[in-house]
Design an enzyme around this catalytic site. Structure first.
Site, PDB file in Angstrom:
ATOM      1  N   LYS A  32      37.800  71.020 -41.451  1.00 43.02           N
ATOM      2  CA  LYS A  32      38.574  72.189 -41.877  1.00 43.02           C
ATOM      3  C   LYS A  32      38.370  73.392 -40.963  1.00 43.02           C
ATOM      4  O   LYS A  32      39.347  74.015 -40.511  1.00 43.02           O
ATOM      5  CB  LYS A  32      38.216  72.563 -43.319  1.00 43.02           C
TER       6      LYS A  32
ATOM      7  N   ASP B 225      48.199  82.319 -51.424  1.00 42.80           N
ATOM      8  CA  ASP B 225      47.572  82.240 -50.108  1.00 42.80           C
ATOM      9  C   ASP B 225      48.398  81.390 -49.166  1.00 42.80           C
ATOM     10  O   ASP B 225      49.039  80.419 -49.573  1.00 42.80           O
ATOM     11  CB  ASP B 225      46.170  81.631 -50.238  1.00 42.80           C
TER      12      ASP B 225
ATOM     13  N   ASP C 170      46.752  87.212 -45.011  1.00 48.98           N
ATOM     14  CA  ASP C 170      47.839  86.281 -45.358  1.00 48.98           C
ATOM     15  C   ASP C 170      47.792  85.868 -46.818  1.00 48.98           C
ATOM     16  O   ASP C 170      48.503  84.949 -47.222  1.00 48.98           O
ATOM     17  CB  ASP C 170      47.783  85.045 -44.459  1.00 48.98           C
TER      18      ASP C 170
END
Length: 1173
Positions: A915, A846, A1067
């Site tokens: 986050k 990742d 991604d």
């Protein structure tokens, strides 16, 4: 002229003594405009003879004589115009006192305008290939597409001759309206049926008249017209070679070639052979020359590698093709439900529901036939879209089945009318396309080409050095005879599918009823509708809703049906997908699939894709992703199904059954014993209970569909065809079950092809397991591996006793994937030789906040690049922890200075709190949105004082943005530049466009909704300006998404050439444990390759050429106003100031009338140039 035509066309058709043809029985469907993919009306046609009139001309009629007189008058006007132009060339443009004989420029312009008045309305019709500017003009490309789809429907429903008469009689309905699109509507409706009808009959004596109609309308025959003419000549045994030669000469005069006909037109049945037959009459040795286009991308894409084979024999692949073809021909598939079923008794609702559905089918069938009879006799004087042809494309039973299926899948909380109508319309279109391909004899040719294509993929055949797309195109070229695989069906616009679907919904609402006492026979029998049309508010907008009656919902829930019916395209494919070879053909065998997913109603994407010549790398990457074969992890699927049928588990993301939903509180609002506050409380509880029930139903049905499809495919090997969104991000086509889904869906999917683990494969499995738990994020890979070795007992316990052991895996971030990985590790370590263990398990790699990675690379931010692992480090960096640490430092400093809120936040700032905001700031989140995200995280902390949430979220979002600005110095500057560019572009009336480094054209579809709609010929046309706020806010994230997709595609292509199995979830890249190191190397190399290109420079160049090159037409209106002119002159952008001044200067010199009265003078522009110098 049109009035004369009104009476004479019918007479001419009768004189021709043509034979009526039943389109259904013959299976022959002809559409003139679909021959040429461009179907472009030309400018004013050349004068001269019209070709291909045939051996015998029809009897002259009154309108023919009138046309001849008009032509003579037109030639006189042309002679006057040429004389005037000659005088203008001989004399200077500047008029002196003695040159009074020269006409004024205004008079010349007036004369030219008068000359072209009769044809300007026709020639102003815009090319459907050109991207329409958002300046209020009518988008003729969409209108042509709508007309073509309507004509196709008429042809398929045996309305061909009546359509010719109707169009001719109705041509003067709008003839007095001086609008180009109105004239185009009339002429196209009149000419296209004639072309199709006469060419279908091989009526050479009528072709000349049709071509005269085209010429008089100001339209040149396009490739499709010439294609039909040549086909007609090939079918007619009495056709003279001189006629064909005249046709070819006229094609050459119009700049067209016969090779263009064969390369750009779509053919059905034997049409191509007939055109070739006509050519062989005059050139016996003629063979079409079809050129193979090459990749147009500047980035290095391929090396000289052999491409990998699939682990299947050719015979196996051919057999899989036959199975998939039969499924798509049926259009739907019925599978077993995994939901535990109750025993069937006499009083079960399942039998009751089956009886009701049988009655509903009869009722709907009768209602549909009656409504079609009404529509068939409806006089559409205002040219509203008549749905009758669209309701004749399929058998009546097919429409009824589609409606019944929609009722079975409807949520108890209802469905938006627009969503439901769109779904019904799309299902009709899909079934129609499949039927057309069957009738046009495409199946046999498709089977021959696919069987030959399997030679490239099968393991027991020779090696090829071609990509799947290249091999498929080569096979199509070799087997060019017969119909074109793409087919000629015109895509239905959103407005068509919506109107057709709305009609079907209305039919269901009005016709379907159920007995009100069906569940309680004690009451009197009363028929009530099973569906209700109601309204609800979304924000400030009122939208229509279709809601089922509670009795219907109760019956369906108690029935707990054991079967589920899906459309065929919902299921994964049983054979490798057809490779994307063009924007219109790929993925499924018969089911139409759009290459690019777009906002409903947006058509500018299709226009850009048709113009683009550099899509091959994009198509190849989609083909590579779709060629990955999958299978089901059956032991894990059985565990998940058992929990699904045993009350589910919120912790494990398996929704509970609806029996676990909170009970709906019932109370009497008129009860005098309840206070107003108690009533309000009970009302809120009822609303919350309904919302919770609706959410639970949605989640439960989503899991049911997912698990039922997986269970149906448990013994199969299957493939996911891929498409993309408008930014280039790739997605599997099957919507319910795919590897982009939740943790549950990803856990039960493994690669069909297995590879040995090799020397480092087991280590990568262990590292991957630690990544799935969410632990040790700041540890190095070696540290994570050591941690995995310390918990080997827990790993083996999870594999052996997943539901009865210590259950540690349930606390992982991705519990089901973690359990699947534990099982794979256990099987590997218990094998005789782990390095030779055949693993099918996908290992993920990742990206570290991928958006910030691209920004850091674009801005060359060393500090930011280090925090997102673009720079070498001993341990992996975590940008979220880094930002949290920086925010904590800021907080400690403010707390020391006495700030109260900073003191309150002590001990509460963590990675989890910041986050989401850090992750989304790169995608354009505002401070307001970031504050809401942080507020939600703080509310989840039980110990945090709730009275300080508001102040704390305001304070923290400011610190997060400040910390990111320090770490990523170039990121904010790039974002600001992109945002300001998009603002200026959208303010000038344009949507923002750009090209990705792989050559994919991207255009943002955001416009203001519900404004500027105009109804033309029954078609709702939107002339709405771009939504400036959405355009500017979306440009930075969409641009980064397009770079992200480019990097993924480059990685996919190079992994494919290296022989790797590769798939991606944006991604996050997946491959076998054996090839993780190779994939990581390719990934890094292609990231460097991508960002070694001058991306921002190329973007700037493209935007300047697209929006700022030459006289700025869009700024002309702005520059007429002196105040606005000087406000732009004071703008900080020197580039913008210079271009505006140049634009105004040119306007003053060339067309002073445009700026007359504004007060702007040439001196102002000259002074500005001196100042800037």
């Amino acid at each position: 002229r049109i009035l004369q035509l009104q009476s004479d066309v019918v007479v001419d058709v009768q004189h021709a003594k043509v034979q009526f043809v039943n389109a259904h029985s013959s299976g022959k469907v002809k559409v003139a405009s679909d021959r040429d993919p461009k179907s472009t009306p030309s400018d004013i046609p050349k004068s001269g003879k019209t070709v291909a009139k045939g051996a015998s001309d029809p009897k002259p009629s009154r309108w023919m004589e009138k046309l001849t007189n008009e032509k003579k008058n037109l030639k006189k006007w042309q002679h006057v115009q040429q004389k005037l132009q000659k005088n203008v060339k001989e004399k200077p443009a500047a008029k002196s006192k003695g040159s009074s004989s020269l006409p004024e420029p205004a008079e010349v312009e007036k004369l030219q305008k008068s000359l072209g008045q009769t044809v300007s309305q026709l020639t102003s019709l815009s090319n459907p290939e050109r991207l329409q500017e958002d300046n209020g003009e009518i988008e003729s490309g969409e209108t042509q597409q709508n007309i073509r789809s309507y004509l196709e429907a008429c042809f398929c429903s045996e309305m061909l001759l009546s359509l010719i008469v109707t169009c001719s009689l109705g041509a003067n309905k709008h003839s007095r309206v001086n609008t180009g699109i109105k004239c185009k509507w009339n002429l196209r409706l009149m000419i296209l049926p004639c072309l199709s009808f006469f060419f279908l009959q091989g009526a050479l004596n009528q072709i000349g008249r049709v071509f005269i109609m085209l010429e008089d309308a100001g339209l040149k025959p396009n490739l499709g017209s010439y294609c039909y003419a040549l086909e007609c000549m090939g079918r007619n045994p009495d056709c003279s070679p001189k006629t064909i030669i005249r046709c070819l000469n006229q094609m050459e005069e119009d700049g067209l070639s016969v090779d263009d006909v064969f390369s750009q037109c779509s053919f059905r049945e034997d049409e191509r052979d007939m055109v070739l037959k006509a050519m062989h009459i005059v050139e016996p040795d003629y063979q079409p020359r079809l050129s193979m286009t090459t990749d147009g991308c500047s980035l290095p894409l391929r090396a000289d590698h052999r491409y990998p084979k699939l682990d299947f024999s050719q015979m196996d692949l051919q057999e899989r093709f036959k199975r998939q073809l039969s499924i798509e021909e049926a259009s739907t598939i019925t599978i077993d439900s995994v939901e535990a079923s109750k025993p069937i008794t006499k009083n079960m609702a399942r039998m009751l529901l089956a009886d009701q559905r049988a009655q509903w089918q009869k009722i709907l069938l009768q209602a549909l036939r009656e409504s079609k009879m009404i529509l068939a006799n409806t006089n559409t004087k205002d040219y509203r879209l008549n749905l009758y042809p669209y309701l004749c494309l399929l058998e009546d039973k097919d429409y009824v089945d589609i409606m019944i299926q929609s009722i079975a899948n409807m949520s108890p909380s209802g469905e938006s009318l627009k969503v439901l109508a769109k779904d019904l319309g799309n299902r009709v279109y899909t079934k129609y396309c499949v039927r057309q391909k069957h009738q046009n004899q495409i199946l046999e040719k498709l089977g021959n080409i696919y069987n030959a294509y399997t030679e490239l993929l099968a393991k027991d055949t020779k090696e090829f050095g071609l990509l799947p797309r290249e091999h498929w195109c080569q096979l199509e070229k070799e087997q060019s005879s017969g119909p074109t695989l793409e087919g000629g069906e015109t895509n239905w616009l959103y407005s068509v599918t919506l109107e057709l679907g709305t009609y079907m919904v209305d039919l269901m609402v009005k016709s379907l009823k159920i007995s009100g006492d069906i569940l309680n026979p004690a009451y009197d029998k009363k028929l009530i509708p099973i569906l209700y049309h109601m309204y609800a508010f979304r924000s400030t907008r009122q939208i229509g809703f279709i809601k089922p009656h509670p009795i219907l919902t109760q019956i369906q829930q108690e029935a707990m049906e054991t079967k589920l019916t899906f459309d065929s395209y919902v299921m994964p494919m049983l054979c490798p997908p057809v490779p994307w070879s063009s924007i219109k053909f790929g993925a499924y065998l018969l089911t139409p699939t759009k290459l690019m997913r777009t906002v409903e109603g947006a058509t500018q994407h299709d226009t850009l894709l048709e113009k683009c010549q550099t899509l091959h790398p994009v198509l190849d990457s989609l083909n590579q992703l779709g060629n990955c074969a999958w299978k089901i992890n059956k032991p894990l699927l059985d565990i998940i199904i058992s929990i699904f049928n045993d009350r589910g588990s919120d912790k494990l993301d398996i929704p509970p059954p609806l029996s676990e939903a909170p009970k709906m509180p019932h109370f009497n609002p008129q009860d005098p014993t309840l206070t107003s506050s108690e009533k309000a409380h009970l009302k809120r509880e009822a609303v919350n209970a309904r919302r919770k029930y609706s959410e639970m139903y949605s989640l439960r049905m989503s899991s049911l569909y997912k698990l039922s499809i997986a269970n149906h495919m448990r013994d199969e090997i299957f493939w996911f065809p891929h498409s993309m969104d408008f930014r280039g991000r790739t997605y599997p086509c099957p919507p319910y079950f795919n590897h982009l889904g939740s943790d549950v869906a990803r856990a039960i999917l493994v690669f069909a092809e297995g590879k040995p683990l090799g020397p480092k494969g087991l280590d990568w499995l262990k590292i991957h397991l630690v990544n799935l738990t969410g632990l040790k994020k700041r540890e190095s890979l070696q540290g994570r591996l050591e941690y995995a070795n310390t918990i080997m007992e827990d790993i083996l316990d999870a594999a052996d006793n997943p539901l009865n052991g210590n259950k540690w895996w349930m606390n992982a971030d991705e519990p089901w994937q973690a359990l699947a990985c534990c099982t794979e590790i256990a099987n590997a370590v218990r094998s005789p030789d782990p390095t030779q263990f055949i693993s099918h398990f996908p290992v993920h790699q990742d990206g570290s906040c991928n958006g910030l990675q691209h920004y850091a690379a674009l801005g060359r931010d060393v500090i930011g690049a280090t925090s997102v692992n673009l720079m070498p480090c001993e341990v992996p960096q975590d940008v979220y922890s880094g930002v949290a640490q920086q925010v904590e430092e800021f907080r400690a400093r403010d707390a020391a200075s006495g700030m109260k809120i900073a003191q309150v936040l002590e001990g509460f700032i963590s990675r989890k709190v910041v986050k989401q905001t850090v992750m989304t700031v790169v995608y354009g989140v505002t401070r307001y949105g970031g504050r809401l995200q942080i507020e939600k995280r703080l509310k989840e902390i039980d110990e945090f004082p709730k009275e300080h949430v508001w102040d704390a979220s305001h304070y923290l979002v400011r610190l997060v943005f400040s910390g990111l600005k320090e770490m990523f110095t170039g990121t904010r500057e790039i974002q600001d530049w992109l945002t300001e560019s998009a603002r200026l572009i959208s303010k000038s009336g344009h949507t923002v466009e750009w090209l990705t480094p792989l050559g994919l054209p991207v255009v943002q579809p955001y416009r203001h909704k519900g404004k500027g709609e105009k109804k033309i010929g029954g078609l709702v046309k939107s002339h709405v300006r771009p939504d400036t706020v959405k355009q500017k806010n979306a440009f930075p994230p969409n641009f980064i998404h397009s770079l992200d997709s480019t990097h993924m595609m480059l990685t996919a292509l190079h992994c494919y050439s290296a022989g790797l199995t590769f798939v991606s979830v944006h991604d996050c890249f997946w491959t076998h444990a054996l090839t993780v190191d190779t994939m990581n190397k390719v990934c890094r190399e292609q990231f460097v390759n991508l960002h070694s290109q001058p991306i921002l420079k190329e973007l700037s160049k493209f935007l300047l050429e697209k929006y700022c090159d030459g006289p700025l037409n869009k700024l002309r209106k702005t520059c007429r106003n002196r105040k606005t002119f000087w406000s732009i002159i004071n703008h900080q952008s020197i580039q913008l100031r210079l271009e505006v001044v140049i634009c105004v200067y040119i306007m003053i010199m060339e067309c002073p009338a445009e700026v007359k009265g504004s007060g702007i003078r040439p001196l102002h522009c000259i002074s500005f140039f001196k100042f800037e110098a």
